[in-house]
Write an enzyme that holds these catalytic residues in place. Structure first.
Site, PDB file in Angstrom:
ATOM      1  N   GLN A  20       0.825  -1.204   0.000  1.00  0.00           N
ATOM      2  CA  GLN A  20       0.000   0.000   0.000  1.00  0.00           C
ATOM      3  C   GLN A  20       0.857   1.252   0.000  1.00  0.00           C
ATOM      4  OE1 GLN A  20      -1.712  -1.026   4.097  1.00  0.00           O
ATOM      5  NE2 GLN A  20      -1.693   1.219   4.167  1.00  0.00           N
ATOM      6  N   VAL A  26      -2.708  -2.345  -3.004  1.00  0.00           N
ATOM      7  CA  VAL A  26      -2.643  -3.377  -4.042  1.00  0.00           C
ATOM      8  C   VAL A  26      -2.975  -4.731  -3.417  1.00  0.00           C
ATOM      9  CG1 VAL A  26      -1.228  -4.501  -5.796  1.00  0.00           C
ATOM     10  CG2 VAL A  26      -0.881  -2.076  -5.294  1.00  0.00           C
ATOM     11  N   ASP A 134      10.563   7.512 -12.359  1.00  0.00           N
ATOM     12  CA  ASP A 134      10.673   7.067 -10.964  1.00  0.00           C
ATOM     13  C   ASP A 134      11.197   5.634 -10.914  1.00  0.00           C
ATOM     14  OD1 ASP A 134      10.534   7.383  -8.206  1.00  0.00           O
ATOM     15  OD2 ASP A 134       8.489   6.614  -8.080  1.00  0.00           O
TER      16      ASP A 134
END
Length: 441
Positions: A20, A26, A134
């Site tokens: 999370q 998820v 990212d």
């Protein structure tokens, strides 16, 4: 027997929590029809609206729908309720690469394999104008066969996001992996920034620790800006030389992804198909086989015989047909409040604009061109709720493939929908590849 409370949209059995973040969780899931394991990312719609991440969320969905690659987490569909948004994605059973490297350095051949797969995936994205921004071990997952999968495109940028200077200007990414030019806030090339992050990841895999680390963030930024790092003695000489080219603080002299793929250390273990198709001229016809690097790197390519002709350069856009699962407008407004439609086209932007001007002429609409990729159409006669005004914006996916948004700005919704259905849609038929929310026929 499934618990009815855990059944999502009558399609997926939702199980244990996998992880999370600040506004998303998820879960492990299972397709009730096929039994396939999936990962379900659940986003709180209220938090997305409150934090102002609507555009970022929409962008993530759009990009994940555009990229299909062996080493990128596959995006199956997106669904929404009044309070939640659900991303249904490929389940990577092996977990995060971060857990592997947190236990210590990897063997050279294993680290190289992951690096090859990472570079292959990033190269694939860059060729399609998508920059991740990212990249870090936490966003690199492993499947049950130990193959790397790039995930989490929440901070991605499309080439459309560039300003007139051709650079991106949003400071983002995880500090330890971010490129010097991103920190400087002077604008940066998304591709070069991703390459830097790949270099940091390679260092971490081979060393077991970060090249730029300091408890003082300002000092860490100084080290990054100066590319001040030291390779441990066990690094192979070839890997040291490659890292020195990647972790170059000057983005203009930093090695390109094409050059990385020609590097001697990088190429160890790669077959000839890979060298010909991934490093060579991208305009050459695709090879017959789907796999160009075995399980390490593969690009999904179309078969020779197709039931219908696809636009040039569309071989990686197998899920760009924009089925209902990718209809983004329904994520934030109810069906009966929609005032916009989207379609894709294989025609040049100039051709799309000309066609819209032609339609406006026949409908006696005033045309106000904002620039070469956007215009406003306005009805001269006042309607029930003022003058009907429609905005059109064209987004370039590739040089031969465009995404077009048609949105009501002012005026009566019923008038807009009537004109759209009876006049605009039929007239656009010859240039439309697919309407979003409709299966391609």
């Amino acid at each position: 027997m499934e618990n009815k409370e855990n059944i999502l949209m009558k399609k997926y059995d939702v199980g244990r929590l996998l992880g999370q973040g600040s506004f998303a969780k998820v879960y492990y899931g299972r397709n009730l029809k096929t039994g396939q394991s999936v990962a379900i990312k659940v986003i709180d719609k209220e938090k997305v609206l409150k934090i102002g991440l609507v555009n970022q969320t929409k962008r993530e969905i759009s990009v994940m729908g555009l990229i299909k690659h062996e080493n990128i987490i596959q995006f199956y569909e997106v669904m929404a309720t009044k309070t939640k948004i659900f991303f249904v994605m490929e389940y990577a059973k092996g977990g995060e690469l971060f857990h592997k490297v947190s236990m210590g350095k990897l063997k050279e051949d294993i680290a190289r394999k992951y690096f090859q797969q990472l570079i292959c995936a990033v190269y694939f994205c860059h060729r399609r104008g998508v920059y991740h921004r990212d990249l870090k071990p936490e966003n690199l997952l492993l499947d049950e066969n130990g193959n790397l999968k790039v995930s989490d495109f929440g901070l991605n940028a499309l080439s459309k996001s560039k300003r007139r200077d051709g650079l991106l200007h949003t400071t983002c990414g995880t500090p330890a992996y971010v490129a010097p030019e991103v920190i400087s806030r002077k604008g940066y090339d998304g591709a070069k920034a991703d390459i830097w992050s790949c270099g940091v990841i390679l260092f971490v895999m081979l060393a077991g620790y970060l090249p730029f680390h300091d408890s003082n963030v300002i000092e860490m930024y100084r080290k990054i800006s100066m590319a001040e790092y030291k390779c441990p003695h066990w690094f192979p000489p070839e890997a040291r030389r490659l890292l020195s080219r990647i972790l170059d603080s000057n983005p203009h002299t930093r090695i390109s992804i094409d050059r990385i793929m020609e590097n001697v250390w990088f190429r160890k273990g790669l077959n000839s198909n890979y060298a010909r198709t991934q490093v060579g001229d991208t305009e050459k016809p695709p090879v017959e086989t789907d796999e160009v690097l075995g399980s390490s790197c593969c690009e999904t390519r179309p078969k020779k015989k197709m039931e219908f002709a696809r636009p040039l350069s569309l071989n990686a856009f197998d899920i760009i047909s924009l089925s209902t699962g990718f209809d983004l407008s329904g994520l934030f407004v109810d069906d009966d409040q929609r005032d916009e439609v989207q379609f894709t086209s294989a025609k040049p932007a100039s051709h799309i604009m000309s066609k819209l001007e032609e339609i406006a002429y026949h409908l006696k609409l005033k045309v106000k061109k904002k620039d070469e990729e956007s215009m406003r159409l306005e009805m001269s006669k006042e309607g029930r709720n003022g003058n009907l005004t429609v905005d059109v914006e064209i987004f370039e996916i590739t040089s031969s493939f465009h995404y077009v948004e048609v949105k009501k700005r002012d005026g009566d919704t019923m008038e807009y929908r009537k004109m759209l259905k009876r006049n605009i849609k039929p007239a656009l038929k010859e240039i439309v590849w697919a309407w979003q929310g409709e299966q391609h026929q």
